[in-house]
Design an enzyme around this catalytic site. Sequence first.
Site, PDB file in Angstrom:
ATOM      1  N   ASP A  35      51.153  85.213 121.127  1.00  0.00           N
ATOM      2  CA  ASP A  35      52.233  85.009 121.716  1.00  0.00           C
ATOM      3  C   ASP A  35      53.098  84.696 122.986  1.00  0.00           C
ATOM      4  O   ASP A  35      52.059  85.385 123.750  1.00  0.00           O
ATOM      5  CB  ASP A  35      53.654  85.490 120.868  1.00  0.00           C
ATOM      6  N   ASP A  41      59.669  91.235 127.152  1.00  0.00           N
ATOM      7  CA  ASP A  41      58.580  91.610 125.921  1.00  0.00           C
ATOM      8  C   ASP A  41      57.693  92.509 126.828  1.00  0.00           C
ATOM      9  O   ASP A  41      57.421  93.605 126.157  1.00  0.00           O
ATOM     10  CB  ASP A  41      57.703  90.404 125.552  1.00  0.00           C
ATOM     11  N   ASP A  86      62.096  92.673 118.497  1.00  0.00           N
ATOM     12  CA  ASP A  86      61.204  91.373 117.889  1.00  0.00           C
ATOM     13  C   ASP A  86      62.229  90.777 117.835  1.00  0.00           C
ATOM     14  O   ASP A  86      64.020  90.904 118.268  1.00  0.00           O
ATOM     15  CB  ASP A  86      61.291  92.304 117.256  1.00  0.00           C
TER      16      ASP A  86
HETATM   17  P1  AHM Z   1      60.142  81.628 112.144  1.00  0.00           P
HETATM   18  O1  AHM Z   1      60.212  80.742 113.306  1.00  0.00           O
HETATM   19  O2  AHM Z   1      58.256  81.325 112.480  1.00  0.00           O
HETATM   20  O3  AHM Z   1      61.003  81.642 111.048  1.00  0.00           O
HETATM   21  O4  AHM Z   1      59.880  83.255 113.088  1.00  0.00           O
HETATM   22  C1  AHM Z   1      60.217  84.335 112.423  1.00  0.00           C
HETATM   23  C2  AHM Z   1      59.796  85.439 112.816  1.00  0.00           C
HETATM   24  C3  AHM Z   1      60.733  86.613 112.044  1.00  0.00           C
HETATM   25  O5  AHM Z   1      61.482  87.337 111.339  1.00  0.00           O
HETATM   26  C4  AHM Z   1      60.804  87.804 113.400  1.00  0.00           C
HETATM   27  O6  AHM Z   1      61.652  88.575 113.728  1.00  0.00           O
HETATM   28  C5  AHM Z   1      59.933  87.277 114.114  1.00  0.00           C
HETATM   29  O7  AHM Z   1      58.986  85.716 113.816  1.00  0.00           O
HETATM   30  C6  AHM Z   1      58.667  87.818 114.931  1.00  0.00           C
HETATM   31  O8  AHM Z   1      58.239  87.815 115.628  1.00  0.00           O
HETATM   32  P2  AHM Z   1      58.334  88.215 116.938  1.00  0.00           P
HETATM   33  O9  AHM Z   1      58.222  89.305 117.141  1.00  0.00           O
HETATM   34  O10 AHM Z   1      57.079  87.428 118.262  1.00  0.00           O
HETATM   35  O11 AHM Z   1      59.895  88.267 117.875  1.00  0.00           O
HETATM   36 MG    MG Z   2      57.858  91.388 116.051  1.00  0.00          MG
END
Ligand code: AHM
Ligand code: MG
Length: 280
Positions: A35, A41, A86
């Site tokens: 990512d 972050d 998150d």
């Molecule tokens: P999506 O957009 O594919 O549905 O993904 C969303 C998900 C969330 O539920 C979660 O909070 C996030 O992806 C996790 O990714 P990160 O920790 O990089 O924010």
């Molecule tokens: Mg996350």
Amino acid sequence: MNEILKAIKLAAPKIADALKYADKGYATSENQTGDRQLKLDILSDEIIFNELKKCQSIKAIISEEREGADEINPNGKYIVAYDPLDGSSLVDVNFSVGSIFGIYEGEAIASNLKAAVYTIYGARLELVSALENEAVKLYQLGKDGEFGFVKEIALSQKGKLNATGATQKGWSETHAKLVRALFNEGYRLRYSGAMVADLHQILLKGGGLFSYPATTDAPNGKLRLLFEVLPFALIYERAGGEGVAANGTRLLDIKVNSFHQTSPCYFGSKYEINEVKNSL
Ligand code: AHM
Ligand code: MG
């Protein structure tokens, strides 16, 4: 354990502050899962790491934003695994985001998960904990800078919300049918894209289903076991609900083979999780 909770309580207001005033732009790096990282972050990761590393009871720290485990105290009892920010892709639109913590005793595997905590940075800064042998508790940061206890959280048998993630064209027919059946029953769509906020909403509104399914392009889902899926599985079970994988297996029974391992996941109250099991 108290020492770890205190460290989280010190880190969270600093992150809430950074979200208000720090640079919201991208860094030039990627994290372990590939990512693209925001400067926030990295900053949130540093804030948490710097508080946790002072804890004598912590043996090692695992972060979504770091490659391996950082050894802190060889004689420490716990491994803390965390997702520092998150939902960070929603920082630009000023949605609620959070931090998630799993506290493991000994090795970082599901059966060793002793406690879970998350913080949510919204209009208020809230903290939810499921400590050893304790109910799920909600706290709120007060003007005095202290987290005050608000209430215990318990799920009803059945809720009204349906939050499901990932790209729909990659869903299985089984998942699509399940989602459709819940909508046909009167469930309402709620999905922000930050699991902390979406799972928090379901917990506080009494129930519903949050799912992040397997997809054709991500057959093991997206959400990471050690610092996203397992902590919420513990919190949902403690609140009277359940957390299961795509095949109906209890999430807390999944074998963890690597720090950044992912799993499809379904969290909800009893009724919705039964529907998941019946749909298989
Ligand atoms: P999506 O957009 O594919 O549905 O993904 C969303 C998900 C969330 O539920 C979660 O909070 C996030 O992806 C996790 O990714 P990160 O920790 O990089 O924010
Ligand atoms: Mg996350």
